[in-house]
Design an enzyme around this catalytic site. Structure first.
Site, PDB file in Angstrom:
ATOM      1  N   ASN A   7     -31.063 -31.381 -43.056  1.00 35.11           N
ATOM      2  CA  ASN A   7     -30.088 -32.243 -42.281  1.00 35.11           C
ATOM      3  C   ASN A   7     -30.813 -32.437 -40.884  1.00 35.11           C
ATOM      4  O   ASN A   7     -31.156 -31.634 -40.052  1.00 35.11           O
ATOM      5  CB  ASN A   7     -28.883 -30.955 -42.240  1.00 35.11           C
ATOM      6  CG  ASN A   7     -27.737 -31.903 -41.339  1.00 35.11           C
ATOM      7  OD1 ASN A   7     -28.054 -32.391 -40.226  1.00 35.11           O
ATOM      8  ND2 ASN A   7     -26.696 -31.933 -41.761  1.00 35.11           N
ATOM      9  N   HIS A  10     -29.323 -32.803 -35.783  1.00 37.98           N
ATOM     10  CA  HIS A  10     -29.572 -32.022 -34.503  1.00 37.98           C
ATOM     11  C   HIS A  10     -30.855 -32.875 -33.843  1.00 37.98           C
ATOM     12  O   HIS A  10     -30.832 -32.783 -32.719  1.00 37.98           O
ATOM     13  CB  HIS A  10     -29.567 -30.821 -34.468  1.00 37.98           C
ATOM     14  CG  HIS A  10     -28.426 -30.054 -34.731  1.00 37.98           C
ATOM     15  ND1 HIS A  10     -27.363 -30.256 -33.912  1.00 37.98           N
ATOM     16  CD2 HIS A  10     -27.683 -29.412 -35.740  1.00 37.98           C
ATOM     17  CE1 HIS A  10     -26.207 -29.749 -34.419  1.00 37.98           C
ATOM     18  NE2 HIS A  10     -26.285 -29.164 -35.596  1.00 37.98           N
ATOM     19  N   HIS A  43     -24.981 -36.412 -41.490  1.00 35.45           N
ATOM     20  CA  HIS A  43     -23.442 -36.191 -41.459  1.00 35.45           C
ATOM     21  C   HIS A  43     -22.937 -37.360 -40.488  1.00 35.45           C
ATOM     22  O   HIS A  43     -23.308 -37.395 -39.460  1.00 35.45           O
ATOM     23  CB  HIS A  43     -22.802 -35.058 -40.848  1.00 35.45           C
ATOM     24  CG  HIS A  43     -21.408 -34.646 -40.925  1.00 35.45           C
ATOM     25  ND1 HIS A  43     -20.898 -33.508 -40.683  1.00 35.45           N
ATOM     26  CD2 HIS A  43     -20.434 -35.636 -41.426  1.00 35.45           C
ATOM     27  CE1 HIS A  43     -19.437 -33.488 -41.012  1.00 35.45           C
ATOM     28  NE2 HIS A  43     -19.506 -34.840 -41.309  1.00 35.45           N
ATOM     29  N   ARG A  45     -20.278 -38.495 -38.570  1.00 38.02           N
ATOM     30  CA  ARG A  45     -18.915 -37.910 -38.127  1.00 38.02           C
ATOM     31  C   ARG A  45     -17.912 -39.048 -37.674  1.00 38.02           C
ATOM     32  O   ARG A  45     -18.583 -39.981 -37.167  1.00 38.02           O
ATOM     33  CB  ARG A  45     -18.908 -36.669 -37.254  1.00 38.02           C
ATOM     34  CG  ARG A  45     -19.639 -35.526 -37.636  1.00 38.02           C
ATOM     35  CD  ARG A  45     -19.721 -34.440 -36.449  1.00 38.02           C
ATOM     36  NE  ARG A  45     -18.485 -33.820 -36.419  1.00 38.02           N
ATOM     37  CZ  ARG A  45     -17.889 -32.878 -36.868  1.00 38.02           C
ATOM     38  NH1 ARG A  45     -18.773 -31.890 -37.620  1.00 38.02           N
ATOM     39  NH2 ARG A  45     -16.716 -32.321 -36.794  1.00 38.02           N
ATOM     40  N   ARG A  49     -20.726 -38.423 -32.857  1.00 36.77           N
ATOM     41  CA  ARG A  49     -21.410 -37.469 -31.955  1.00 36.77           C
ATOM     42  C   ARG A  49     -23.034 -37.438 -32.074  1.00 36.77           C
ATOM     43  O   ARG A  49     -23.531 -37.209 -31.093  1.00 36.77           O
ATOM     44  CB  ARG A  49     -20.861 -36.188 -31.821  1.00 36.77           C
ATOM     45  CG  ARG A  49     -20.859 -35.194 -33.175  1.00 36.77           C
ATOM     46  CD  ARG A  49     -20.735 -33.830 -32.803  1.00 36.77           C
ATOM     47  NE  ARG A  49     -19.197 -33.818 -32.985  1.00 36.77           N
ATOM     48  CZ  ARG A  49     -18.521 -32.618 -33.248  1.00 36.77           C
ATOM     49  NH1 ARG A  49     -19.323 -31.579 -33.320  1.00 36.77           N
ATOM     50  NH2 ARG A  49     -17.428 -32.557 -33.359  1.00 36.77           N
ATOM     51  N   GLU A  70     -23.207 -36.968 -45.474  1.00 35.23           N
ATOM     52  CA  GLU A  70     -21.961 -35.971 -45.548  1.00 35.23           C
ATOM     53  C   GLU A  70     -20.953 -36.933 -44.980  1.00 35.23           C
ATOM     54  O   GLU A  70     -21.175 -37.421 -43.702  1.00 35.23           O
ATOM     55  CB  GLU A  70     -22.271 -34.773 -44.890  1.00 35.23           C
ATOM     56  CG  GLU A  70     -23.175 -33.898 -45.525  1.00 35.23           C
ATOM     57  CD  GLU A  70     -23.679 -32.629 -44.571  1.00 35.23           C
ATOM     58  OE1 GLU A  70     -23.160 -32.628 -43.268  1.00 35.23           O
ATOM     59  OE2 GLU A  70     -24.263 -31.744 -44.892  1.00 35.23           O
ATOM     60  N   THR A 101     -19.104 -27.866 -39.434  1.00 36.43           N
ATOM     61  CA  THR A 101     -18.033 -27.902 -40.583  1.00 36.43           C
ATOM     62  C   THR A 101     -17.751 -26.602 -40.717  1.00 36.43           C
ATOM     63  O   THR A 101     -18.283 -25.714 -41.075  1.00 36.43           O
ATOM     64  CB  THR A 101     -18.797 -28.510 -41.716  1.00 36.43           C
ATOM     65  OG1 THR A 101     -19.529 -29.812 -41.332  1.00 36.43           O
ATOM     66  CG2 THR A 101     -17.767 -28.941 -42.671  1.00 36.43           C
ATOM     67  N   GLU A 151     -21.389 -28.210 -53.431  1.00 36.24           N
ATOM     68  CA  GLU A 151     -22.252 -27.688 -52.614  1.00 36.24           C
ATOM     69  C   GLU A 151     -21.368 -26.482 -52.114  1.00 36.24           C
ATOM     70  O   GLU A 151     -20.507 -26.531 -51.606  1.00 36.24           O
ATOM     71  CB  GLU A 151     -22.697 -28.418 -51.563  1.00 36.24           C
ATOM     72  CG  GLU A 151     -23.291 -27.812 -50.316  1.00 36.24           C
ATOM     73  CD  GLU A 151     -24.007 -28.565 -49.113  1.00 36.24           C
ATOM     74  OE1 GLU A 151     -24.007 -29.811 -49.246  1.00 36.24           O
ATOM     75  OE2 GLU A 151     -24.341 -27.844 -48.220  1.00 36.24           O
ATOM     76  N   HIS A 191     -25.355 -24.312 -45.387  1.00 37.33           N
ATOM     77  CA  HIS A 191     -24.492 -24.324 -43.961  1.00 37.33           C
ATOM     78  C   HIS A 191     -24.903 -22.393 -43.628  1.00 37.33           C
ATOM     79  O   HIS A 191     -24.929 -21.662 -44.148  1.00 37.33           O
ATOM     80  CB  HIS A 191     -23.115 -24.322 -44.155  1.00 37.33           C
ATOM     81  CG  HIS A 191     -22.370 -24.326 -42.981  1.00 37.33           C
ATOM     82  ND1 HIS A 191     -22.366 -23.597 -41.869  1.00 37.33           N
ATOM     83  CD2 HIS A 191     -22.105 -25.565 -42.379  1.00 37.33           C
ATOM     84  CE1 HIS A 191     -22.044 -24.046 -40.607  1.00 37.33           C
ATOM     85  NE2 HIS A 191     -21.740 -25.599 -41.138  1.00 37.33           N
TER      86      HIS A 191
HETATM   87  N1  PXP Z   1     -24.428 -28.479 -45.756  1.00 40.78           N
HETATM   88  C1  PXP Z   1     -23.038 -29.131 -45.190  1.00 40.78           C
HETATM   89  C2  PXP Z   1     -21.961 -29.634 -46.224  1.00 40.78           C
HETATM   90  C3  PXP Z   1     -22.799 -29.112 -43.761  1.00 40.78           C
HETATM   91  O1  PXP Z   1     -21.860 -29.777 -43.084  1.00 40.78           O
HETATM   92  C4  PXP Z   1     -24.039 -28.755 -42.837  1.00 40.78           C
HETATM   93  C5  PXP Z   1     -23.924 -28.888 -41.535  1.00 40.78           C
HETATM   94  O2  PXP Z   1     -23.880 -30.114 -41.182  1.00 40.78           O
HETATM   95  C6  PXP Z   1     -25.060 -28.207 -43.799  1.00 40.78           C
HETATM   96  C7  PXP Z   1     -25.191 -27.924 -45.012  1.00 40.78           C
HETATM   97  C8  PXP Z   1     -26.358 -27.747 -42.830  1.00 40.78           C
HETATM   98  O3  PXP Z   1     -25.819 -26.550 -42.061  1.00 40.78           O
HETATM   99  P1  PXP Z   1     -26.828 -25.967 -40.991  1.00 40.78           P
HETATM  100  O4  PXP Z   1     -27.129 -26.950 -39.950  1.00 40.78           O
HETATM  101  O5  PXP Z   1     -26.046 -24.539 -40.443  1.00 40.78           O
HETATM  102  O6  PXP Z   1     -28.038 -25.599 -41.659  1.00 40.78           O
END
Ligand code: PXP
Length: 243
Positions: A7, A10, A43, A45, A49, A70, A101, A151, A191
């Protein structure tokens, strides 16, 4: 073999801090793909953001692997998803004020809405994943929604305060994963996974894919900071006026 989706939200957060094109998400995706990342997760959003509409199209059209988008059940974002047609959409809950999330989808409260979104996305040939808490009481509802993937939300496991709590959540994840797999649905998880807690999750039977973002992007800063500092220092040394 467990697949790893990274992901990159960031990296977009950092890019947006200066309102610039740098660091480029496409360049980041290429590095990820050249180093074993199996797909790219973003994602989009409601408040945009981090990931923006143009990122979705650029990444979706140019990555070598594929995009897992996402998104919440939101009409405006659905429109973008249908226009971009990523390989997979992961439906997640979304609250404007949340930092990230929180919790899985509320299948009981939003069943019909989630079903409508799934139907529309499926009609457009997009694979569906549902982000769900590891709770076996949700199995019947999941079954009637017939997603391609589930997931499992590992946030509770990642944030557990002690071994007792952690082991209880791990056993819930194991049981839930087994049931999802028995329904012929692919089991993914994500997550809060990091370099200290991912191994236990990898040992769980049935898990085929992980989505990890924050810990990988954060660690990249530290593994890259020394190189980046010495590169700038050499550049300065080599360019300064010699006295
Ligand atoms: N899976 C989903 C569905 C998420 O919403 C997120 C965070 O955007 C992640 C995985 C990844 O989480 P993390 O950034 O904490 O590794």
């Amino acid at each position: 073999m467990i697949k790893l989706g990274i992901n990159i939200d960031h990296i977009a957060t950092l890019r947006n801090a200066r309102g610039d094109f740098f660091p480029s998400l496409l360049a980041a995706a290429a590095i990820i793909e050249q180093n074993g990342g199996d797909f790219i997760t973003i994602h989009l959003r409601e408040d945009r953001r981090h990931i923006r509409d143009d990122d979705l199209f650029l990444l979706n059209n140019n990555v070598s692997t594929y995009v897992n988008l996402e998104m919440a059940c939101n009409k405006d974002v659905l429109e973008k998803a249908l226009a971009a047609k990523p390989v997979k959409v992961t439906l997640v809950p979304e609250k404007r004020e949340e930092i990230t999330t929180e919790g899985g989808l509320n299948l009981a409260g939003n069943f019909d809405k989630i079903k409508d979104y799934i139907d529309e996305l499926k009609r457009n040939g997009i694979l569906i994943s549902l982000f769900i808490e590891p709770d076996v009481s949700l199995i019947d509802k999941i079954c009637s929604l017939a997603p391609d993937d589930v997931e499992i939300h590992t946030g509770g496991y990642a944030n557990s305060k002690n071994f007792k709590e952690k082991n209880k959540i791990l056993s819930d994840i194991k049981e839930f994963s087994k049931k999802v797999k028995e329904m012929g649905i692919k089991v993914c998880a994500g997550h809060g996974l990091n370099f200290h807690n991912v191994e236990e999750i990898c040992k769980i039977d049935g898990i085929e894919e992980l989505n990890i973002g924050y810990s990988i992007v954060a660690r990249a800063l530290f593994v890259g900071l020394a190189k980046s500092t010495s590169a700038m220092k050499s550049l300065i040394r080599n360019s300064e006026r010699k006295v």
